[in-house]
Design a protein around this motif. Structure first.
Motif, PDB file in Angstrom:
ATOM      1  N   THR A 169       0.817  -1.225   0.000  1.00 27.99           N
ATOM      2  CA  THR A 169       0.000   0.000   0.000  1.00 27.99           C
ATOM      3  C   THR A 169       0.846   1.268   0.000  1.00 27.99           C
ATOM      4  OG1 THR A 169      -0.101  -0.119   2.416  1.00 27.99           O
ATOM      5  CG2 THR A 169      -1.933  -1.099   1.197  1.00 27.99           C
ATOM      6  N   ARG A 170       2.035   1.201   0.525  1.00 27.79           N
ATOM      7  CA  ARG A 170       2.866   2.407   0.643  1.00 27.79           C
ATOM      8  C   ARG A 170       3.260   2.982  -0.704  1.00 27.79           C
ATOM      9  NH1 ARG A 170       7.069  -0.296   4.710  1.00 27.79           N
ATOM     10  NH2 ARG A 170       6.815  -1.883   3.088  1.00 27.79           N
ATOM     11  N   TRP A 171       3.438   2.114  -1.702  1.00 20.94           N
ATOM     12  CA  TRP A 171       3.770   2.615  -3.034  1.00 20.94           C
ATOM     13  C   TRP A 171       2.606   3.401  -3.626  1.00 20.94           C
ATOM     14  CZ3 TRP A 171       8.531   3.106  -4.261  1.00 20.94           C
ATOM     15  CH2 TRP A 171       9.480   2.179  -3.820  1.00 20.94           C
ATOM     16  N   PHE A 172       1.393   2.942  -3.365  1.00 19.19           N
ATOM     17  CA  PHE A 172       0.227   3.695  -3.834  1.00 19.19           C
ATOM     18  C   PHE A 172       0.189   5.075  -3.181  1.00 19.19           C
ATOM     19  CE2 PHE A 172      -1.643  -0.624  -4.645  1.00 19.19           C
ATOM     20  CZ  PHE A 172      -1.838  -0.450  -6.005  1.00 19.19           C
ATOM     21  N   ILE A 173       0.453   5.116  -1.875  1.00 16.39           N
ATOM     22  CA  ILE A 173       0.364   6.384  -1.141  1.00 16.39           C
ATOM     23  C   ILE A 173       1.399   7.376  -1.652  1.00 16.39           C
ATOM     24  CG2 ILE A 173       0.482   7.457   1.133  1.00 16.39           C
ATOM     25  CD1 ILE A 173      -0.279   4.681   2.294  1.00 16.39           C
ATOM     26  N   VAL A 174       2.630   6.906  -1.829  1.00 12.02           N
ATOM     27  CA  VAL A 174       3.696   7.797  -2.328  1.00 12.02           C
ATOM     28  C   VAL A 174       3.338   8.360  -3.700  1.00 12.02           C
ATOM     29  CG1 VAL A 174       6.066   7.867  -3.181  1.00 12.02           C
ATOM     30  CG2 VAL A 174       5.568   6.759  -1.005  1.00 12.02           C
ATOM     31  N   SER A 175       2.939   7.478  -4.603  1.00 15.08           N
ATOM     32  CA  SER A 175       2.608   7.941  -5.960  1.00 15.08           C
ATOM     33  C   SER A 175       1.411   8.887  -5.925  1.00 15.08           C
ATOM     34  CB  SER A 175       2.318   6.750  -6.872  1.00 15.08           C
ATOM     35  OG  SER A 175       1.175   6.030  -6.421  1.00 15.08           O
ATOM     36  N   GLY A 176       0.465   8.646  -5.004  1.00 16.76           N
ATOM     37  CA  GLY A 176      -0.694   9.518  -4.897  1.00 16.76           C
ATOM     38  C   GLY A 176      -0.317  10.928  -4.494  1.00 16.76           C
ATOM     39  N   PHE A 177       0.538  11.054  -3.475  1.00 21.20           N
ATOM     40  CA  PHE A 177       0.952  12.389  -3.031  1.00 21.20           C
ATOM     41  C   PHE A 177       1.806  13.098  -4.084  1.00 21.20           C
ATOM     42  CE2 PHE A 177      -0.240  11.035   1.292  1.00 21.20           C
ATOM     43  CZ  PHE A 177      -0.915  12.187   1.700  1.00 21.20           C
ATOM     44  N   VAL A 178       2.639  12.354  -4.777  1.00 21.22           N
ATOM     45  CA  VAL A 178       3.433  12.965  -5.859  1.00 21.22           C
ATOM     46  C   VAL A 178       2.502  13.474  -6.959  1.00 21.22           C
ATOM     47  CG1 VAL A 178       5.101  12.494  -7.692  1.00 21.22           C
ATOM     48  CG2 VAL A 178       5.510  11.633  -5.377  1.00 21.22           C
ATOM     49  N   MET A 179       1.475  12.690  -7.299  1.00 20.65           N
ATOM     50  CA  MET A 179       0.515  13.128  -8.309  1.00 20.65           C
ATOM     51  C   MET A 179      -0.242  14.379  -7.861  1.00 20.65           C
ATOM     52  SD  MET A 179      -1.151   9.645  -9.869  1.00 20.65           S
ATOM     53  CE  MET A 179      -0.180   8.500 -10.846  1.00 20.65           C
ATOM     54  N   LEU A 180      -0.603  14.441  -6.579  1.00 18.68           N
ATOM     55  CA  LEU A 180      -1.263  15.645  -6.073  1.00 18.68           C
ATOM     56  C   LEU A 180      -0.343  16.849  -6.219  1.00 18.68           C
ATOM     57  CD1 LEU A 180      -3.135  14.590  -2.790  1.00 18.68           C
ATOM     58  CD2 LEU A 180      -4.090  15.030  -5.045  1.00 18.68           C
ATOM     59  N   GLY A 181       0.934  16.658  -5.908  1.00 22.78           N
ATOM     60  CA  GLY A 181       1.884  17.751  -6.054  1.00 22.78           C
ATOM     61  C   GLY A 181       2.019  18.208  -7.493  1.00 22.78           C
ATOM     62  N   ILE A 182       2.147  17.259  -8.413  1.00 24.02           N
ATOM     63  CA  ILE A 182       2.278  17.596  -9.840  1.00 24.02           C
ATOM     64  C   ILE A 182       1.033  18.310 -10.348  1.00 24.02           C
ATOM     65  CG2 ILE A 182       2.426  16.609 -12.167  1.00 24.02           C
ATOM     66  CD1 ILE A 182       4.165  14.377 -10.951  1.00 24.02           C
ATOM     67  N   SER A 183      -0.138  17.799  -9.978  1.00 25.62           N
ATOM     68  CA  SER A 183      -1.382  18.396 -10.481  1.00 25.62           C
ATOM     69  C   SER A 183      -1.556  19.827  -9.984  1.00 25.62           C
ATOM     70  CB  SER A 183      -2.588  17.551 -10.064  1.00 25.62           C
ATOM     71  OG  SER A 183      -2.777  17.565  -8.664  1.00 25.62           O
ATOM     72  N   ASN A 184      -1.225  20.071  -8.705  1.00 28.64           N
ATOM     73  CA  ASN A 184      -1.367  21.434  -8.180  1.00 28.64           C
ATOM     74  C   ASN A 184      -0.322  22.378  -8.780  1.00 28.64           C
ATOM     75  OD1 ASN A 184      -3.490  21.843  -5.899  1.00 28.64           O
ATOM     76  ND2 ASN A 184      -2.648  19.809  -5.521  1.00 28.64           N
ATOM     77  N   TRP A 185       0.857  21.853  -9.079  1.00 30.35           N
ATOM     78  CA  TRP A 185       1.870  22.700  -9.736  1.00 30.35           C
ATOM     79  C   TRP A 185       1.410  23.065 -11.147  1.00 30.35           C
ATOM     80  CZ3 TRP A 185       5.900  24.605  -7.013  1.00 30.35           C
ATOM     81  CH2 TRP A 185       6.851  25.347  -7.721  1.00 30.35           C
ATOM     82  N   MET A 186       0.773  22.124 -11.818  1.00 26.02           N
ATOM     83  CA  MET A 186       0.227  22.411 -13.151  1.00 26.02           C
ATOM     84  C   MET A 186      -0.893  23.446 -13.080  1.00 26.02           C
ATOM     85  SD  MET A 186       0.121  18.495 -14.642  1.00 26.02           S
ATOM     86  CE  MET A 186      -0.575  18.924 -16.241  1.00 26.02           C
ATOM     87  N   LEU A 187      -1.730  23.365 -12.042  1.00 26.02           N
ATOM     88  CA  LEU A 187      -2.791  24.365 -11.878  1.00 26.02           C
ATOM     89  C   LEU A 187      -2.203  25.755 -11.632  1.00 26.02           C
ATOM     90  CD1 LEU A 187      -5.399  22.491  -9.641  1.00 26.02           C
ATOM     91  CD2 LEU A 187      -5.695  23.199 -12.020  1.00 26.02           C
ATOM     92  N   ALA A 188      -1.069  25.802 -10.929  1.00 24.04           N
ATOM     93  CA  ALA A 188      -0.432  27.094 -10.656  1.00 24.04           C
ATOM     94  C   ALA A 188       0.072  27.769 -11.925  1.00 24.04           C
ATOM     95  CB  ALA A 188       0.721  26.906  -9.674  1.00 24.04           C
ATOM     96  N   ALA A 189       0.258  26.978 -12.994  1.00 23.99           N
ATOM     97  CA  ALA A 189       0.751  27.537 -14.263  1.00 23.99           C
ATOM     98  C   ALA A 189      -0.367  28.150 -15.095  1.00 23.99           C
ATOM     99  CB  ALA A 189       1.459  26.441 -15.065  1.00 23.99           C
ATOM    100  N   VAL A 190      -1.632  27.951 -14.693  1.00 23.84           N
ATOM    101  CA  VAL A 190      -2.765  28.520 -15.435  1.00 23.84           C
ATOM    102  C   VAL A 190      -2.987  29.931 -14.929  1.00 23.84           C
ATOM    103  CG1 VAL A 190      -5.171  28.227 -16.105  1.00 23.84           C
ATOM    104  CG2 VAL A 190      -3.772  26.219 -15.599  1.00 23.84           C
TER     105      VAL A 190
END
Length: 514
Positions: A338-359
């Motif tokens: 389960t820990r691999w899912f959690i890590v990838s999930g938080f990284v995806m949240l970080g990437i998605s919010n950084w992409m939103l900041a570029a709009v």
């Protein structure tokens, strides 16, 4: 119907009805956490309040959730599960009607708090009902049903709110609860069974509850109103800061010595609970905080309608709805760590919010948000069930109830605090960016001269007014980008903490215990 029955596992049509009632109860509570977000600009305009004041409509609801969630097990033991769940739905539905009829902003906030109290009881009890309605072999299914409600609810709430706000009025964001609330209450009254007899002599730590409410409520006031009143230069902010610090410190000392604690803080001796609850608070920030900010941004800066802003959030909901069942099946069957899912999930949240900041342009199209929101949805689907299973699977069975209570509390507190902090960052950022832009927009700047000449010349009052409006608008856009960037940074920085978690003891354990 018997007063109580030790075995309340259901099959056939009774299970379907109980599941329907619980889904409605969970969705009522979760959806109403966010349904008003897209209607906030309309509500603020209707009552003539600023963005930071309008945030109380959301934070008041979440604070009430936070206060009630820890005492829900006591309420259930004291009055019985069926009675508690029935009256929680009735109270929630009545408060929804009163929110829709509110004639003032203060009245609306008051009834939102009442609504949040009913919702807190619904959220805590729903999970326990599903756990005991399904047999042990189908706990993964029960867990997936609850997870879908918790994650999809905040995503579809803005869409429902947007549609009814555009087509009817913001008041219908509350009135839509009435028919489904009545249906759920009827099913609960007729079908739901009590797993144990009520214990009339069950005691509650009222002192601990009062200190918790004082500390969290005062802290929320400081976070919400600090920017508006220039922080510690205001005597009220200083007073409530002392009350927040004093209340929370006293709560910790009192609770650690209490024989009937409202929140079992001793559960933090398990590293998995301490780390998991911190990550749960960040999850709450992404679930609730960003859903407050995004609709405000696209409506106030990009000119989107309430419906369009709701449809944006639906992009994320669709990704969550598709991937959550898959992740739940994999996790509950023990097919992956389960820990691999959690890590990838938080990284995806970080990437998605950084992409939103570029709009950051007013010409940004609707589909510009597609990939950031889809990535965010996939990330959320990889966090909730794996994180819950990891936290609760890392403690002995007799401590699962306390761990579940603290974990759910941390997620709600994280959402409440993050909403206030993000709004504060937004308002403060507008002032800072506007000052910086004002210093750059001078008659000596070529771009400024070109703008004025294209709009009537440097002596035209209309051109100067348009220039001032453009500067303010761009400052707001940059401030919205800052809030997304902060969520991204926190999500990515905390992801390595997952390494401190242990692989859960068993797959498929229930998310919540009594």
């Amino acid at each position: 119907m018997k007063a109580y029955e030790s075995n309340v596992i259901e099959y056939g049509w009774r299970r379907r009805l109980v599941t329907l009632a619980v889904i409605i109860g969970t969705m009522l509570e979760i959806v109403d956490t966010t349904i008003v977000n897209v209607a906030l600009p309309n509500i603020q305009g209707n009552f003539g309040v600023a963005v930071d004041q309008g945030a109380w409509i959301v934070t008041g609801y979440i604070i009430a959730n936070v206060v009630v969630i820890p005492i829900a097990p006591w309420l259930e033991t004291r009055f019985g599960r069926r009675k508690l769940y029935f009256w929680a739905i009735v109270g929630f539905t009545f408060a929804s009607a009163m929110c829709g009829l509110a004639g003032s902003f203060n009245a609306l906030v008051f009834w939102r708090v009442v609504q949040g109290m009913g919702g807190g009881a619904l959220l805590s009890t729903s999970q326990a009902i599903l756990r005991q309605t399904y047999p042990l072999s189908e706990q993964g299914k029960a867990q997936g049903i609850f997870s879908m409600g918790v994650i999809v609810g905040p995503a579809i709430g803005p869409l429902i709110g947007g549609i009814v706000t555009d087509q009817l009025s913001w008041r219908w964001a509350f009135f839509v609860n009435l028919p489904i609330g009545v249906l759920a209450a009827a099913i609960v009254y007729l079908v739901l069974r009590n797993p144990a007899a009520p214990q009339r002599d069950k005691k509650l730590d009222w002192t601990g509850l009062g200190l918790l409410a004082l500390g969290l409520g005062s802290m929320q006031y400081v976070l919400d109103q600090g920017q508006r009143y220039d922080w510690f230069s205001d005597p009220n902010i200083r007073l409530f800061s002392l009350l927040a610090a004093g209340g929370l410190i006293a709560f910790v000392f009192w609770t650690l010595r209490s024989k009937i604690p409202v929140v079992n803080l001793h559960i933090l001796r398990y590293r998995v609970v301490a780390v998991g609850s911190l990550l749960g608070a960040v999850l709450g920030a992404s679930l609730y905080g960003t859903i407050v900010i995004l609709p405000q941004y696209v409506q106030n800066s990009l000119g989107f309608t309430a419906t369009l802003s709701g449809e944006l959030i639906l992009m994320r909901a669709t990704a969550v709805a598709f991937f959550t069942p898959i992740i739940a099946i994999i996790v509950t069957r023990g097919k992956a760590d389960t820990r691999w899912f959690i890590v990838s999930g938080f990284v995806m949240l970080g990437i998605s919010n950084w992409m939103l900041a570029a709009v950051t342009t007013e010409q940004s199209a609707y589909w510009t948000f597609f990939w950031p929101l889809v990535i965010s949805g996939v990330g959320l689907s990889q966090i909730f069930v794996p994180l819950s299973v990891t936290v609760l699977g890392g403690v002995p069975q007799n401590d699962v109830a306390a761990a579940a209570s603290f974990f759910n509390l941390a997620r709600q507190v994280g959402g409440s605090i993050s909403t206030a902090l993000l709004v504060t960052l937004l308002v403060r950022g507008v002032t800072q960016h506007q000052s910086a832009l004002d210093g750059a927009v001078t008659l000596h700047a070529t771009s400024t001269l070109h703008f004025l000449q294209a709009n009537g010349g440097e002596h035209s009052l209309r051109a100067l007014h348009d220039l001032a409006r453009l500067v303010t608008q761009q400052a707001l856009v940059l401030s919205y980008a800052d809030t997304s960037r902060w969520v991204a940074i926190i999500s990515i920085l905390l992801a390595p903490l997952v390494g401190l978690l242990r692989r859960p003891r068993l797959p498929g354990i229930p998310l919540k215990a009594e």
